[in-house]
Enzyme design. Structure first.
Site, PDB file in Angstrom:
ATOM      1  N   ASN A 138     -10.014  -0.012  -0.224  1.00 10.99           N
ATOM      2  CA  ASN A 138      -8.556   0.095  -0.211  1.00 10.99           C
ATOM      3  C   ASN A 138      -8.007  -0.436  -1.537  1.00 10.99           C
ATOM      4  O   ASN A 138      -8.054  -1.643  -1.796  1.00 10.99           O
ATOM      5  CB  ASN A 138      -8.019  -0.722   0.978  1.00 10.99           C
ATOM      6  CG  ASN A 138      -6.509  -0.643   1.118  1.00 10.99           C
ATOM      7  OD1 ASN A 138      -5.818  -0.196   0.206  1.00 10.99           O
ATOM      8  ND2 ASN A 138      -5.998  -1.086   2.242  1.00 10.99           N
ATOM      9  N   HIS A 198      -3.399   7.466   2.253  1.00 16.33           N
ATOM     10  CA  HIS A 198      -3.763   6.133   1.774  1.00 16.33           C
ATOM     11  C   HIS A 198      -5.129   5.792   2.362  1.00 16.33           C
ATOM     12  O   HIS A 198      -5.414   6.091   3.521  1.00 16.33           O
ATOM     13  CB  HIS A 198      -2.718   5.107   2.213  1.00 16.33           C
ATOM     14  CG  HIS A 198      -3.150   3.706   1.965  1.00 16.33           C
ATOM     15  ND1 HIS A 198      -3.649   3.289   0.745  1.00 16.33           N
ATOM     16  CD2 HIS A 198      -3.194   2.609   2.780  1.00 16.33           C
ATOM     17  CE1 HIS A 198      -3.970   2.018   0.819  1.00 16.33           C
ATOM     18  NE2 HIS A 198      -3.708   1.574   2.041  1.00 16.33           N
ATOM     19  N   CYS A 258       0.814  -1.226   0.000  1.00 19.29           N
ATOM     20  CA  CYS A 258       0.000   0.000   0.000  1.00 19.29           C
ATOM     21  C   CYS A 258       0.844   1.271   0.000  1.00 19.29           C
ATOM     22  O   CYS A 258       0.318   2.358  -0.264  1.00 19.29           O
ATOM     23  CB  CYS A 258      -0.955   0.003   1.181  1.00 19.29           C
ATOM     24  SG  CYS A 258      -2.116  -1.361   1.134  1.00 19.29           S
TER      25      CYS A 258
HETATM   26  O1  UT7 Z   1      -3.698  -0.803   3.545  1.00 21.83           O
HETATM   27  C1  UT7 Z   1      -2.912  -1.712   4.246  1.00 21.83           C
HETATM   28  C2  UT7 Z   1      -3.061  -1.499   5.643  1.00 21.83           C
HETATM   29  N1  UT7 Z   1      -4.279  -2.103   6.132  1.00 21.83           N
HETATM   30  C3  UT7 Z   1      -4.932  -1.470   7.074  1.00 21.83           C
HETATM   31  O2  UT7 Z   1      -4.581  -0.369   7.402  1.00 21.83           O
HETATM   32  C4  UT7 Z   1      -6.034  -2.189   7.771  1.00 21.83           C
HETATM   33  C5  UT7 Z   1      -5.923  -1.925   9.233  1.00 21.83           C
HETATM   34  N2  UT7 Z   1      -6.926  -2.587  10.026  1.00 21.83           N
HETATM   35  C6  UT7 Z   1      -8.227  -2.245  10.009  1.00 21.83           C
HETATM   36  O3  UT7 Z   1      -8.625  -1.395   9.250  1.00 21.83           O
HETATM   37  C7  UT7 Z   1      -9.156  -2.894  11.005  1.00 21.83           C
HETATM   38  O4  UT7 Z   1      -8.395  -3.576  11.976  1.00 21.83           O
HETATM   39  C8  UT7 Z   1     -10.141  -3.881  10.343  1.00 21.83           C
HETATM   40  C9  UT7 Z   1     -11.172  -3.113   9.539  1.00 21.83           C
HETATM   41  C10 UT7 Z   1      -9.409  -4.858   9.455  1.00 21.83           C
HETATM   42  C11 UT7 Z   1     -10.896  -4.669  11.426  1.00 21.83           C
HETATM   43  O5  UT7 Z   1     -11.542  -3.757  12.316  1.00 21.83           O
HETATM   44  P1  UT7 Z   1     -11.394  -3.949  13.892  1.00 21.83           P
HETATM   45  O6  UT7 Z   1     -12.221  -2.927  14.534  1.00 21.83           O
HETATM   46  O7  UT7 Z   1      -9.922  -3.966  14.211  1.00 21.83           O
HETATM   47  O8  UT7 Z   1     -12.059  -5.354  14.098  1.00 21.83           O
HETATM   48  P2  UT7 Z   1     -11.417  -6.681  14.700  1.00 21.83           P
HETATM   49  O9  UT7 Z   1     -10.410  -7.256  13.741  1.00 21.83           O
HETATM   50  O10 UT7 Z   1     -10.975  -6.374  16.079  1.00 21.83           O
HETATM   51  O11 UT7 Z   1     -12.675  -7.628  14.712  1.00 21.83           O
HETATM   52  C12 UT7 Z   1     -13.795  -7.358  15.556  1.00 21.83           C
HETATM   53  C13 UT7 Z   1     -14.829  -8.455  15.343  1.00 21.83           C
HETATM   54  C14 UT7 Z   1     -14.249  -9.856  15.400  1.00 21.83           C
HETATM   55  O12 UT7 Z   1     -15.168 -10.672  16.055  1.00 21.83           O
HETATM   56  P3  UT7 Z   1     -14.939 -11.091  17.607  1.00 21.83           P
HETATM   57  O13 UT7 Z   1     -13.597 -11.765  17.649  1.00 21.83           O
HETATM   58  O14 UT7 Z   1     -14.959  -9.796  18.359  1.00 21.83           O
HETATM   59  O15 UT7 Z   1     -16.096 -11.979  17.863  1.00 21.83           O
HETATM   60  C15 UT7 Z   1     -14.158 -10.250  13.960  1.00 21.83           C
HETATM   61  O16 UT7 Z   1     -14.240 -11.648  13.782  1.00 21.83           O
HETATM   62  O17 UT7 Z   1     -15.417  -8.322  14.043  1.00 21.83           O
HETATM   63  C16 UT7 Z   1     -15.370  -9.575  13.378  1.00 21.83           C
HETATM   64  N3  UT7 Z   1     -15.253  -9.329  11.955  1.00 21.83           N
HETATM   65  C17 UT7 Z   1     -16.300  -9.136  11.156  1.00 21.83           C
HETATM   66  N4  UT7 Z   1     -17.635  -9.114  11.390  1.00 21.83           N
HETATM   67  C18 UT7 Z   1     -18.455  -8.874  10.359  1.00 21.83           C
HETATM   68  C19 UT7 Z   1     -14.127  -9.238  11.212  1.00 21.83           C
HETATM   69  N5  UT7 Z   1     -14.434  -8.981   9.924  1.00 21.83           N
HETATM   70  C20 UT7 Z   1     -15.785  -8.910   9.863  1.00 21.83           C
HETATM   71  C21 UT7 Z   1     -16.692  -8.665   8.819  1.00 21.83           C
HETATM   72  N6  UT7 Z   1     -18.021  -8.646   9.128  1.00 21.83           N
HETATM   73  N7  UT7 Z   1     -16.306  -8.417   7.555  1.00 21.83           N
END
Ligand code: UT7
Length: 322
Positions: free
Chosen positions: A279, A249, A114
């Protein structure tokens, strides 16, 4: 005054097919509400079989050259930031040179995930300042749809396809107040396992999928981007109040808002496309920049700050006087 790289044009290409959050919700266990609130994404563009990293890069390049009012013969350097090239070689950049009918120049791809556009911009700027190029196309082109595991809800909802390009030209004496003022690049290979592809990419078949520990990447993004924007401003003796536009980004609206807050900027001064493009990795900054130049937000004389973080980890920033 020494030679600078002036940004004299921009362009883009987005596939026609739009995939909404609701469409994804019918394929994996997710919802429009979850995707919007956690990321700010509402939809993404996805390439069809006839659209490739090269074809999108060529369209963005032509669009940028037209915007600059330049013929391809003015270009002697093409650098493409991409982590989804169609082939191992020839590089996307050299194929773009071929499609543009340019035989006198040179080109290569930069792989920095990225951060690919910031890396490519920095290298092009160095070559122009050194007198090794006079006109450059810097392109970000990505088809992440071909490296996504569409069964994995934690990654498949986050990315989109597209290409963005800018035209750089060496300044003439007296023009050097504008252009790329500074770029800073970083990498930390010790945390490469939090965002990677477990194989390669190709035109015919999948051989690797993107894997990400989103929470860890988020944590690194917030802290590393905050120090990166300070570093680039301090290097040229400018402060937060001098920045006209943040063109970040586009990974997650919450990361973007965090950097804007750090810079004490209102969201009115931030170019946001993540809602519509998701993204697009190395393509996201030139796509956003082009949108804001064309709709009249970014004008000549404005100070534009760009920053990105991606797999590697790689990260960096660039400061451009338009
Ligand atoms: O460009 C390259 C760099 N990439 C980035 O900058 C991405 C950086 N990371 C992020 O943007 C965020 O961490 C994400 C959008 C990927 C995830 O958001 P988050 O608030 O950090 O969520 P999380 O990973 O802590 O997940 C929270 C919950 C989990 O469930 P439990 O364990 O709390 O039961 C996940 O399993 O959300 C669940 N989850 C989803 N639920 C519905 C993860 N993906 C999804 C989904 N739909 N698509």
């Amino acid at each position: 005054m020494s030679r600078r790289s002036l940004l004299v044009g921009s362009g883009k290409y987005l596939p026609a097919r739009v995939v909404t959050n609701d469409e994804l919700s019918s394929r994996v266990d997710t919802s429009d509400e979850w995707i919007r609130t956690r990321t700010g994404i509402c939809q993404r563009h996805v390439a069809d079989n006839g659209e490739t990293c090269v074809s999108m890069a060529v369209e963005a390049a032509r669009n940028a050259l037209a915007d600059a009012g330049l013929d391809a013969s003015a270009i002697d350097l093409v650098i493409v930031g991409t982590s989804t090239p169609d082939q191992a070689f020839p590089s996307v950049a050299v194929r773009v040179l071929g499609e543009l009918g340019t035989t006198g120049g040179y080109g290569f791809d930069v792989s920095a995930a990225c951060s690919g556009f910031i890396y490519a911009l920095s290298v092009a700027d160095g070559l122009i300042r050194a007198g090794s190029a006079r006109g450059a196309l810097v392109i970000g082109s990505e088809v992440y749809s071909r490296i996504l595991d569409w069964e994995d809800r934690t990654t498949s909802v986050l990315f989109g396809d597209g290409a963005g390009a800018v035209v750089l030209r060496a300044s003439e004496p007296g023009e050097a107040e504008r252009g790329i003022l500074a770029t800073h690049l970083h990498a930390d290979g010790s945390v490469g396992d939090i965002l990677y592809v477990d194989g390669a990419v190709g035109l015919r078949e999948h051989s690797g999928y993107l894997r990400m520990n989103g929470r860890e990447v988020f944590r690194h993004a917030v802290s590393k981007l905050a120090s990166s924007v300070d570093e680039v401003l301090e290097s040229v003796g400018l402060g937060y109040q001098d920045v006209s536009w943040l063109v970040p980004h586009q990974a997650n609206i919450r990361i973007i808002e965090g950097v804007a807050k750090k810079l004490q900027m209102s969201m009115e001064q931030v170019v946001v496309t993540v809602d519509r493009h998701a993204n697009t990795s190395a393509a996201s900054i030139p796509l956003a920049l082009d949108e804001a130049r064309r709709d009249g937000r970014i004008r000549s004389g404005d100070l534009v700050l760009m920053e990105a973080l991606g797999g590697g980890l790689t990260w960096g920033s660039a400061l451009v006087r338009m």
